[in-house]
Write a protein that holds these residues in place. Structure first.
Motif, PDB file in Angstrom:
ATOM      1  N   GLY A   1       0.825  -1.192   0.000  1.00 49.21           N
ATOM      2  CA  GLY A   1       0.000   0.000   0.000  1.00 49.21           C
ATOM      3  C   GLY A   1       0.865   1.249   0.000  1.00 49.21           C
ATOM      4  O   GLY A   1       1.905   1.290   0.668  1.00 49.21           O
ATOM      5  N   LEU A   2       0.434   2.263  -0.744  1.00 52.14           N
ATOM      6  CA  LEU A   2       1.191   3.508  -0.847  1.00 52.14           C
ATOM      7  C   LEU A   2       0.220   4.670  -0.921  1.00 52.14           C
ATOM      8  O   LEU A   2      -0.706   4.678  -1.735  1.00 52.14           O
ATOM      9  N   SER A   3       0.427   5.652  -0.047  1.00 53.16           N
ATOM     10  CA  SER A   3      -0.354   6.884  -0.134  1.00 53.16           C
ATOM     11  C   SER A   3       0.615   8.043  -0.308  1.00 53.16           C
ATOM     12  O   SER A   3       1.527   7.950  -1.116  1.00 53.16           O
ATOM     13  N   ASN A   4       0.438   9.106   0.474  1.00 51.35           N
ATOM     14  CA  ASN A   4       1.287  10.284   0.296  1.00 51.35           C
ATOM     15  C   ASN A   4       2.372  10.382   1.355  1.00 51.35           C
ATOM     16  O   ASN A   4       2.831  11.471   1.708  1.00 51.35           O
ATOM     17  N   SER A   5       2.771   9.220   1.847  1.00 45.33           N
ATOM     18  CA  SER A   5       3.980   9.097   2.647  1.00 45.33           C
ATOM     19  C   SER A   5       4.800   8.001   1.982  1.00 45.33           C
ATOM     20  O   SER A   5       4.549   7.662   0.823  1.00 45.33           O
TER      21      SER A   5
END
Length: 274
Positions: A152-156
């Protein structure tokens, strides 16, 4: 804010070697084109940014030669002006004849030219084997090759356990665990349902700390997987399935900007030329 979930299973012989579900969150006023191939006889498929000065960049794309890339911005209290557009990081990879790790090593030496970002690349190739790589410009680490698994990857940085990321990864994994029982159409729909989950994930202390004053006025709204504020939010859902034989199923559900009540669904299917 954007969010990406993906399973990388390069040795799959009966199911999918790659499954991705991603949300693009953006200002409603920012012009862009829905996903499509880039003109006649072009093998690149993506949406396109049409913001003045950044035309032709993209947040996510794939081509028939087996190259894929996706980008998320790194949340910062302030962004520098007059830096290069991050969307070209994806565009350039899809158009250049270079493998993902080599490309990311080159980009890592140029990271200071951009505001903070995360970049994922993939090379799907039956002869050489599939590879996926990741580079986070704020990680302080070199680009790396990813092991098979669910991410999973978001804005961090990759796998940073923001509450929304933890929830989304669980929901994504639950669907993946049933993927062999579902038709491709039903699998796509269930993944789109995950992306449109509106459960608020508060307190969002990690997001607040990283974004500081910039993020606090709308922290609650962006704590959900599906983001909706009066001026900014989830504009695009994308699901990509790549099966063991190299068949690609690409589905995009995109908001007809700036109307949050009108959406367009586009589907593309093709075979990788590798």
């Amino acid at each position: 804010m954007c969010i990406i979930f993906f399973q990388f299973d390069p040795h799959s012989v009966s199911a999918y070697r790659f499954i991705l579900a991603a949300n693009r969150d953006e200002y409603y006023s920012r012009p862009s084109k829905p996903a499509d191939f880039w003109g006649n006889n072009c093998d690149i498929l993506s949406g396109l940014d049409m913001e003045k000065g950044k035309e032709g960049g993209t947040w996510l794309g794939i081509n028939k030669k087996g190259k894929f890339a996706a980008l998320t911005n790194y949340l910062q209290p302030t962004n520098r002006l007059n830096v290069l557009g991050r969307g070209y990081l994806v565009t350039n990879f899809l158009t250049e004849d270079v493998d993902g790790l080599t490309y990311l090593k080159k980009i890592s030496s140029e990271g200071h030219l951009y505001n903070g970002f995360n970049l994922i690349t993939a090379d799907f190739n039956k002869t050489k084997g599939d590879t996926m790589c990741y580079y986070g410009s704020k990680s302080g680490q070199e680009p790396k090759t990813l092991e098979p698994g669910i991410y999973g990857l978001s804005n961090s940085l990759l796998e940073t356990p923001w509450k929304k990321l933890v929830l989304g990864k669980k929901l994504f994994t639950d669907v993946i665990n049933r993927s062999n029982e579902l038709s491709p159409e039903n699998l796509v729909q269930e993944l789109i349902n995950v992306l449109n989950n509106e459960e608020v994930q508060m307190p969002a202390t990690d997001i607040e700390e990283q974004g500081q004053d910039f993020i606090r006025p709308f922290l609650k709204e962006i704590s959900a997987l599906f983001v909706r504020t009066s001026f900014y939010g989830t504009r695009t859902n994308t699901v990509i399935l790549v099966d063991a034989k190299g068949h690609v199923n690409f589905t995009e559900r995109t908001m007809l900007s700036p109307d949050i009540n009108q959406w367009k669904v586009s589907s593309f299917q093709f075979e990788l030329e590798i």
